[in-house]
Design a protein around this motif. Structure first.
Motif, mmCIF file in Angstrom:
data_model
loop_
_atom_site.group_PDB
_atom_site.id
_atom_site.type_symbol
_atom_site.label_atom_id
_atom_site.label_comp_id
_atom_site.label_asym_id
_atom_site.label_seq_id
_atom_site.Cartn_x
_atom_site.Cartn_y
_atom_site.Cartn_z
ATOM 1 N N ASN A 39 0.820 -1.225 0.000
ATOM 2 C CA ASN A 39 0.000 0.000 0.000
ATOM 3 C C ASN A 39 0.849 1.267 0.000
ATOM 4 O OD1 ASN A 39 -2.168 -1.733 0.119
ATOM 5 N ND2 ASN A 39 -2.565 -1.401 2.316
ATOM 6 N N GLY A 40 1.983 1.206 -0.686
ATOM 7 C CA GLY A 40 2.840 2.386 -0.754
ATOM 8 C C GLY A 40 3.646 2.620 0.493
ATOM 9 N N HIS A 41 3.697 1.652 1.382
ATOM 10 C CA HIS A 41 4.499 1.734 2.607
ATOM 11 C C HIS A 41 5.531 0.602 2.598
ATOM 12 C CE1 HIS A 41 1.995 4.650 4.993
ATOM 13 N NE2 HIS A 41 1.114 4.301 4.054
ATOM 14 N N LEU A 42 6.658 0.879 3.206
ATOM 15 C CA LEU A 42 7.681 -0.146 3.371
ATOM 16 C C LEU A 42 7.592 -0.697 4.778
ATOM 17 C CD1 LEU A 42 10.089 -1.650 2.113
ATOM 18 C CD2 LEU A 42 11.581 0.131 3.065
ATOM 19 N N LEU A 43 7.189 -1.971 4.893
ATOM 20 C CA LEU A 43 7.038 -2.614 6.192
ATOM 21 C C LEU A 43 8.268 -3.452 6.500
ATOM 22 C CD1 LEU A 43 3.293 -3.743 6.099
ATOM 23 C CD2 LEU A 43 4.288 -1.561 6.850
ATOM 24 N N LEU A 44 8.676 -3.389 7.743
ATOM 25 C CA LEU A 44 9.842 -4.131 8.221
ATOM 26 C C LEU A 44 9.415 -5.082 9.325
ATOM 27 C CD1 LEU A 44 12.919 -4.689 8.711
ATOM 28 C CD2 LEU A 44 12.888 -2.698 10.263
ATOM 29 N N GLY A 45 9.840 -6.333 9.193
ATOM 30 C CA GLY A 45 9.670 -7.293 10.274
ATOM 31 C C GLY A 45 11.015 -7.586 10.886
ATOM 32 N N ASN A 46 11.152 -7.305 12.171
ATOM 33 C CA ASN A 46 12.445 -7.568 12.801
ATOM 34 C C ASN A 46 12.258 -8.372 14.082
ATOM 35 O OD1 ASN A 46 11.640 -5.794 14.787
ATOM 36 N ND2 ASN A 46 13.296 -4.308 14.463
ATOM 37 N N ASP A 47 13.272 -8.367 14.913
ATOM 38 C CA ASP A 47 13.310 -9.264 16.058
ATOM 39 C C ASP A 47 12.319 -8.908 17.152
ATOM 40 O OD1 ASP A 47 14.515 -11.503 17.387
ATOM 41 O OD2 ASP A 47 15.558 -10.080 18.690
ATOM 42 N N ILE A 48 11.764 -7.678 17.115
ATOM 43 C CA ILE A 48 10.850 -7.285 18.204
ATOM 44 C C ILE A 48 9.473 -6.880 17.710
ATOM 45 C CG2 ILE A 48 12.730 -6.586 19.732
ATOM 46 C CD1 ILE A 48 12.107 -3.693 19.006
ATOM 47 N N GLY A 49 9.267 -6.878 16.378
ATOM 48 C CA GLY A 49 7.932 -6.511 15.932
ATOM 49 C C GLY A 49 7.891 -6.065 14.495
ATOM 50 N N SER A 50 6.842 -5.269 14.175
ATOM 51 C CA SER A 50 6.611 -4.762 12.818
ATOM 52 C C SER A 50 6.761 -3.257 12.792
ATOM 53 C CB SER A 50 5.209 -5.152 12.351
ATOM 54 O OG SER A 50 5.024 -6.556 12.395
ATOM 55 N N TYR A 51 7.370 -2.734 11.688
ATOM 56 C CA TYR A 51 7.661 -1.304 11.589
ATOM 57 C C TYR A 51 7.186 -0.775 10.237
ATOM 58 C CZ TYR A 51 10.759 -1.533 15.672
ATOM 59 O OH TYR A 51 11.274 -1.689 16.932
ATOM 60 N N ASP A 52 6.892 0.481 10.241
ATOM 61 C CA ASP A 52 6.638 1.225 9.013
ATOM 62 C C ASP A 52 7.854 2.125 8.802
ATOM 63 O OD1 ASP A 52 5.751 2.646 6.867
ATOM 64 O OD2 ASP A 52 3.993 3.513 7.855
ATOM 65 N N VAL A 53 8.601 1.864 7.728
ATOM 66 C CA VAL A 53 9.854 2.584 7.480
ATOM 67 C C VAL A 53 9.539 3.823 6.643
ATOM 68 C CG1 VAL A 53 12.158 2.458 6.492
ATOM 69 C CG2 VAL A 53 11.136 0.432 7.557
ATOM 70 N N GLN A 54 9.986 4.931 7.142
ATOM 71 C CA GLN A 54 9.776 6.207 6.462
ATOM 72 C C GLN A 54 11.114 6.938 6.381
ATOM 73 O OE1 GLN A 54 6.688 8.336 8.539
ATOM 74 N NE2 GLN A 54 5.161 6.703 8.284
ATOM 75 N N GLY A 55 11.715 6.861 5.198
ATOM 76 C CA GLY A 55 13.017 7.509 5.008
ATOM 77 C C GLY A 55 14.094 6.820 5.817
ATOM 78 N N THR A 56 14.691 7.568 6.729
ATOM 79 C CA THR A 56 15.778 7.038 7.549
ATOM 80 C C THR A 56 15.317 6.699 8.954
ATOM 81 O OG1 THR A 56 16.426 9.270 8.194
ATOM 82 C CG2 THR A 56 17.504 8.317 6.250
ATOM 83 N N GLU A 57 14.000 6.577 9.136
ATOM 84 C CA GLU A 57 13.463 6.286 10.475
ATOM 85 C C GLU A 57 12.363 5.242 10.354
ATOM 86 O OE1 GLU A 57 11.567 8.750 14.282
ATOM 87 O OE2 GLU A 57 12.364 9.791 12.517
ATOM 88 N N ALA A 58 12.288 4.344 11.325
ATOM 89 C CA ALA A 58 11.273 3.296 11.353
ATOM 90 C C ALA A 58 10.346 3.520 12.537
ATOM 91 C CB ALA A 58 11.922 1.922 11.449
ATOM 92 N N HIS A 59 9.028 3.372 12.308
ATOM 93 C CA HIS A 59 8.028 3.576 13.357
ATOM 94 C C HIS A 59 7.374 2.238 13.691
ATOM 95 C CE1 HIS A 59 8.341 7.935 12.883
ATOM 96 N NE2 HIS A 59 8.354 7.717 11.566
ATOM 97 N N LEU A 60 7.328 1.938 14.985
ATOM 98 C CA LEU A 60 6.794 0.666 15.442
ATOM 99 C C LEU A 60 5.291 0.596 15.197
ATOM 100 C CD1 LEU A 60 7.401 -2.021 16.922
ATOM 101 C CD2 LEU A 60 6.854 -0.822 19.062
ATOM 102 N N LEU A 61 4.833 -0.513 14.566
ATOM 103 C CA LEU A 61 3.409 -0.761 14.349
ATOM 104 C C LEU A 61 2.867 -1.764 15.343
ATOM 105 C CD1 LEU A 61 3.274 -1.021 10.448
ATOM 106 C CD2 LEU A 61 2.637 0.931 11.857
ATOM 107 N N SER A 62 3.663 -2.804 15.588
ATOM 108 C CA SER A 62 3.207 -3.863 16.497
ATOM 109 C C SER A 62 4.416 -4.501 17.135
ATOM 110 C CB SER A 62 2.389 -4.904 15.716
ATOM 111 O OG SER A 62 2.062 -5.998 16.543
#
Length: 961
Positions: A390-413
């Protein structure tokens, strides 16, 4: 000033012409570097110069002689005086000219294809035969120039001319169609009609040490000095170039890559590549894979790849490769778990967090490891997966899910690690996204261009890393060791039910199963190939899709690019499957990438296809960047070279050294003792040497070509005499085959198979036949003799049998005769009894007669006398029978006696008969009825009649008759 300005304008116009070539060479990352140590090539540490012949074989001027390398085998050819080789160059006719310490000459193939050295010192004028080191060699047509400190030797194929220096020769090289040399005092000079003349501005380079000269275009030359920067020679004008990036580096030599780039070997910075378009520098040093930073020489081979001769070893830089290696950030050895290009930035998930690097504004993807920085809020965590939804870059890492925006990632879950993002709709924007986590499923809700955490879904908690959505809305997830799950979501998508499938449901095993969605079908990669689920039977079965390409081997990874190509990783390697047309599912064509063998991350394989020019593959030390368009468009010229043929017998002997020579048409004829052969072969394809396979056949021994194999040596033993042709060919990973290289040879028959030996064998055979015939004749004769002797023996035995039979017959006859004699004797005895009775009868007659005298009147007595007389007559008749029987028993004794002595009377005959019967005188007297005296008188009378002497016995005489 005006001339300098014109030269500068010309220079920048020249650079703009080669813009396209520059971009082709400057991709993301650095190329692969292959290092060779002195323990690999078994020579000296230092390598001062490099060249390549028309066959692709590399040569190195080494401390211990001339080194050659054909991609598989190293060989060392020392100089006669065992000194160092400083310089080398290869002429068009294949001769390898070398310069060393007090030595110039060339290597060329001998009659057996082995490189042999020919010294040129005997062609140097006598007063110039003593010199020091020869540093450079340059060629122009059939003229070869050797540069020493105080003189330059010019060899024209027949003789050597000497060019003395005004002060000291510092450098010499060919650039374009001219030969240049640098004199310490006179500066830069060029050879004109056999004479060295200084350039108009030659003094600018007086005393300057030149490292190399790089021609650009038809009439321009870059002059690279060791410590004084770079100059441009154009239209006899020398101008200084303001390049930066090589300050404080000592440059040993240079080599031209193309009209936009050239490489330099430095004493402390390794190898440098300069882009003369935009003053960009690329370094290859120990940090990029070189063994050390002291590069003594550099060479660009026929495929535009770099070779560097180091102070210790040799390094090969696959500079022209479509595949390069990119480290992530300054922290080395970070594995690349996932890659995405999003909003003009390159994102890479690593074990240390998410990194990103800005991309140029155009369509190019050009980054270096220094361009990367950590995305805020992701540091020190494994960044497993990146997904554009949906036009967003989602990251799955060791502690949860993130929405990556530029040089910063925001925690989703948060709360647990996230593996995978699965939109529940193929139509974007997707409202619901299921997240596979370490401990079950979560759901994200997309509303108003933002994602909202809907929390954990009710259902079986487990780790779900690979997921796919089928056409029925069910979710398939694989587990590394349990099997495969199928989830059915509730209407409100807040919970799910699960069913676990294992080997009881058709899977080959519950271990190592992965689920992928390819060409709108759910495929399950197993240890035995691809499987699909059959809803009618509720079981798994092998998939016919791609079975012809992938078979039933273990598959690790599958992904599909925008063009419908399928990229995969299995036990054989990594490759891509093309379909023609792109939307088809049949007639696939597969291309393997042997360079990637063993490179992908085990258990975390990932391939990101941004476009054909930019394919990113995660490996243990970052990313591998593949320009697939360039890789597929390359048309490799696969060649094959037979490097050596060695035969072994009582002693090893090299019969072919790998080089063509005049006597190619002559077949080597080898003694029968050399019946074992060792062949060495290779393909001088240095950039793809790991992917080259070989097939061979020894015609006259092998019935067919061998299976393809990466081995570069083959041995044969116990070959019989005859003609043989060894054939070898090579192919690359795309099955492009080389021409067939052949080598023919003849193994002579051993002495016992020569014509003379065969004639001898025939003679011996004829003699043997003759001896056999003689032997047979003798044997036949002996057998005949034995037969005859046997016949004689049989005849003798037969004779003995006959004699025996005759004796038996005689015996029987004798027994019969004896019986007859016995019978005759009985008859004689009877006759004798009758005679005795006659005598008695006569006696009785006498007595009767006497009584008659006394008693005459008795008639009875006279009658009795008459009867007696009759009996006597019967007795006389018995005598005749006796005489007949006696003659039968005594061979006609009486008849003989009568014939010989007819004067004998019957009484005499009777006397002789009784004497022969050895009767006593008394018995005879009784038989004859006479007195004893009368018997003796009768015997006497008989002796007189037959004329018998007194001393002769009458009995013996009669027994002899």
């Amino acid at each position: 000033m005006t001339r300098t300005l014109l030269n500068m304008l010309f220079f920048f116009g020249l650079l703009s012409t080669y813009c396209h070539a520059v971009h082709a060479q400057n991709g993301t990352g650095i190329p692969a570097v292959v290092n060779y140590t002195k323990f690999d090539y078994h020579g000296g540490s230092q390598n001062w110069d490099i060249a390549q012949d028309k066959q692709g074989v590399m040569y190195f001027a080494n401390n211990e002689g001339l080194l050659s390398f054909d991609g598989s085998h190293w060989k060392l050819y020392p100089l006669p005086n065992n000194t160092v080789i400083w310089s080398l160059a290869i002429s068009d006719d294949g001769k390898i000219y070398v310069g060393g310490q007090d030595e110039i000459g060339y290597f060329s193939p001998g009659p057996n294809g082995i490189l042999t050295y020919t010294s040129l010192k005997n062609k140097i004028p006598e007063q110039h035969t003593r010199f020091a080191d020869v540093w450079h060699i340059a060629m122009m047509g059939n003229r070869i120039f050797f540069q020493a400190d105080d003189r330059i030797f010019e060899y024209n194929g027949q003789s050597v001319r000497v060019h003395l220096s005004g002060s000291q020769w510092l450098f010499m090289a060919r650039a374009g169609d001219r030969i240049y040399a640098s004199d310490r005092v006179a500066g830069l000079m060029q050879l004109n009609e056999g004479q060295w003349t200084p350039l108009p501005e030659s003094k600018k380079l007086a005393g300057v040490l030149i490292a190399g000269m790089v021609p650009v275009g038809k009439d321009s030359v870059f002059i690279v000095t060791r410590t004084n920067g770079i100059f441009l020679l154009h239209d006899n004008t020398i101008t200084t170039q303001n390049f930066t990036g090589h300050n404080n580096l000592y440059i040993n030599t240079t080599a031209k890559i193309n009209d936009a780039e050239f490489a330099m070997a430095t004493s402390s910075g390794g190898c440098l590549v300069v882009n003369i378009k935009n003053n960009e520098w690329q370094s290859f040093s120990d940090g990029q894979g070189l063994q050390n930073n002291n590069a003594l020489s550099i060479f660009v081979d026929a495929n535009s790849n770099l070779w560097t001769g180091l102070n210790s070893g040799i390094s090969y830089i696959n500079y022209n490769s479509a595949m390069r290696y990119l480290q992530i950030g300054k922290a080395n050895n970070l594995p690349g778990y996932s890659t995405r290009i999003f909003h003009n930035r390159l994102y890479v998930g690593t074990s240390n967090g998410l990194y990103s690097a800005p991309l140029p504004g155009n369509s190019e993807v050009r980054v270096t490891k220094d361009d990367f920085s950590l995305v805020k809020n992701t540091e020190n965590r494994e960044a497993w997966n990146l997904h554009d939804i949906n036009g967003h870059l989602l990251l799955g890492n060791d502690i949860g899910s993130y929405d990556v925006q530029g040089t910063e990632a925001h925690l989703l879950s948060g709360g647990t690690g996230s593996w995978y993002f699965l939109p529940l709709s193929s139509v974007y924007p997707a409202q619901d996204i299921v997240v596979g986590t370490y401990n079950g499923l979560k759901r994200l809700r997309y509303e108003s261009d933002n994602f909202k955490d809907e929390g954990k879904m009710d259902g079986l908690p487990d780790s779900y890393r690979f997921m796919a959505l089928d056409n029925n809305g069910d979710i398939w997830a694989s587990h590394p060791y349990r099997g495969i799950y199928r989830f059915s979501l509730s209407q409100d998508k807040k919970k799910y039910t699960s069913r676990l499938y294992t080997s009881n449901d058709g899977l080959p095993s519950a271990l190592n199963n992965f689920v992928f969605k390819i060409k709108n079908r759910i495929l399950f990669a197993t240890a035995h190939g691809l499987y699909e689920f059959n809803p009618q039977t509720n079981r798994f079965s092998p998939s016919a899709f791609l079975a012809a390409v992938l078979g039933n081997i273990k598959i690790h990874y599958l992904t599909e690019d925008k063009e419908g190509n399928i990229w995969f990783s299995n036990e054989k390697g990594t490759g891509v499957i093309h379909f023609f047309p792109a939307d088809a599912t049949s007639n696939p064509n597969v291309i393997y990438f042997p360079e990637l063998t063993g490179q992908l991350l085990p258990k975390f394989e990932n391939i990101y296809i941004y476009n054909r020019e930019n394919v990113f593959i995660g490996y243990e030390k970052g990313l591998i960047h593949l320009d697939y368009k360039r890789y597929a468009a390359a048309k490799p010229n696969v060649t094959i070279r037979l490097g050596m043929v060695k035969c072994t017998g009582k002693a090893d002997s090299t019969i072919f050294g790998g080089y063509h020579h005049v006597g190619d048409g002559e077949l080597p004829s080898l003694p029968a003792a050399f019946n074992a052969f060792h062949f060495e072969y290779s393909s001088p394809s240095y950039e793809s040497r790991k992917s080259i396979e070989y097939s061979y056949q020894l015609e006259g021994y092998d019935s067919d070509w061998s299976a393809w194999d990466t081995k570069t040596e083959k041995d044969y033993t116990n070959l019989s005499n005859g003609k043989y042709i060894f054939k070898i060919k090579a192919r690359d990973n795309q099955h492009n085959e080389s021409a067939v290289a052949t080598y023919s040879f003849v193994i002579r028959a051993p002495w016992y198979k020569t014509v003379w030996a065969i004639l001898g064998y025939l003679s011996l055979f004829a003699g043997l036949i003759w001896l056999i015939q003689r032997h047979q004749q003798h044997k036949l004769l002996v057998q005949q003799q034995k037969f005859e002797e046997e016949q004689k023996r049989l005849k003798y035995i037969h004779h003995l049998e006959l004699e025996k039979n005759e004796k038996e017959i005689i015996k029987l006859q004798n027994e019969k005769l004896a019986q007859e004699i016995l019978l005759k004797k009985k008859e004689l005895a009877n006759t004798s009894m009758h005679l005795m009775e006659k005598a008695d009868t006569l006696t009785k007659i006498k007595e009767k007669v006497s009584r008659l005298t006394q008693e005459t009147n008795n008639d009875h007595d006279i009658k009795s006398i008459t009867d007696l007389i009759r009996d006597t007559e019967k007795i006389n008749a018995n005598w005749d029978a006796f005489a007949a029987h006696f003659d039968e028993l005594n061979d006609g004794f009486l008849n003989k006696l009568k014939k010989q002595y007819p004067q004998l009377t019957n009484t005499d005959l009777k006397m002789c008969t009784y004497i022969k019967l050895n009767l006593t005188t008394k018995e005879v007297s009784q038989l004859l009825n006479i007195t004893v005296r009368g018997v003796e008188v009768s015997r006497y009378r008989i002796r007189k009649k037959i004329g018998l002497q007194t001393e002769q016995s009458l009995s013996n005489f009669l027994n002899q008759i």
